[in-house]
Design a protein around this motif. Structure first.
Motif, PDB file in Angstrom:
ATOM      1  N   GLY A   9       0.830  -1.199   0.000  1.00  0.00           N
ATOM      2  CA  GLY A   9       0.000   0.000   0.000  1.00  0.00           C
ATOM      3  C   GLY A   9       0.863   1.247   0.000  1.00  0.00           C
ATOM      4  O   GLY A   9       1.929   1.271   0.631  1.00  0.00           O
ATOM      5  N   HIS A  26     -11.990   1.612  -7.065  1.00  0.00           N
ATOM      6  CA  HIS A  26     -11.778   1.836  -5.634  1.00  0.00           C
ATOM      7  C   HIS A  26     -12.661   0.885  -4.820  1.00  0.00           C
ATOM      8  O   HIS A  26     -12.189   0.242  -3.869  1.00  0.00           O
ATOM      9  N   SER A  70     -11.328  -2.399  -2.568  1.00  0.00           N
ATOM     10  CA  SER A  70     -11.614  -2.425  -1.129  1.00  0.00           C
ATOM     11  C   SER A  70     -12.643  -3.489  -0.756  1.00  0.00           C
ATOM     12  O   SER A  70     -13.063  -3.570   0.399  1.00  0.00           O
ATOM     13  N   GLY A 119     -15.705  -3.753  -1.884  1.00  0.00           N
ATOM     14  CA  GLY A 119     -17.004  -3.111  -1.697  1.00  0.00           C
ATOM     15  C   GLY A 119     -18.158  -3.708  -2.475  1.00  0.00           C
ATOM     16  O   GLY A 119     -19.292  -3.290  -2.300  1.00  0.00           O
TER      17      GLY A 119
END
Length: 195
Positions: free
Chosen positions: A23, A155, A159, A161
């Protein structure tokens, strides 16, 4: 660990690899110094500070990502170019998440002034959108729509999501179908003028 031959380019490449693995937020000068087996102070003859290093990662990543997109859209137009562009964007983000994160940093104009990658990214985006018959200010508006859609999607995907059982790739393809429809039927401006 390699001690000899440290250059700004080698530091940037190592930092970019570190960003992809751990990261971008984990990339520090101390971690990089440990990687090369040197003291932190040894790096300051190659990079000014952590911000400088992050900017270098962003510029490297931008050139890599833009290169992929350019190769993908070459010789294509309309929906075919849109899908190739979007897929290259998404693939880069998923394969190189730390580098991708660096491309999302807010950079000052002087930090990107000499960047071929950032300039070419805008040119590729506008070139693809011109095939839909768009001109300014619609080019900028459509470019922002694409960037926010692509970035928001990857994104969320990075993540975790998207929890529904429907394959993410299928939803991505349908999203691109919808974007193509929007671009093909771009609305007239509020003043009633056409594209």
């Amino acid at each position: 660990m390699v001690r000899a031959g440290i250059t700004a380019a080698r530091l940037t490449e190592a930092a970019a690899a570190m960003a992809d693995e751990a990261g971008l937020e984990k990339v520090t000068l101390s971690a990089l110094a440990r990687h090369f087996g040197v003291k932190d102070a040894s790096l300051y003859s190659h990079v000014r500070n952590l911000r400088d290093l992050h900017v270098r990662i962003a510029l490297l990543a931008s050139e890599e990502m833009t290169g992929r997109i350019a190769a993908a859209v070459a010789g294509r137009s309309g929906k075919e170019a849109l899908v190739a562009f979007a897929d290259a964007y998404r693939d880069f983000a998923l394969e190189r998440p730390g580098r991708y994160a660096a491309t999302q940093l807010q950079l000052a104009p002087e930090e990107v002034a000499d960047s071929v990658g950032f300039r070419r990214s805008v040119e590729l985006t506008y070139g693809m959108l011109r095939a839909y018959g768009l001109a300014e200010p619609d080019l900028t508006d459509a470019g922002r729509l694409l960037r926010s859609t692509f970035h928001g999607y990857v994104h969320l995907e990075l993540s975790g999501g998207f929890g529904h059982t429907r394959p993410v790739r299928e939803s991505w393809a349908r999203s691109l179908d919808a974007l193509h429809l929007v671009l093909t039927n771009w609305p007239s401006r509020p003043d009633g003028s056409n594209r």
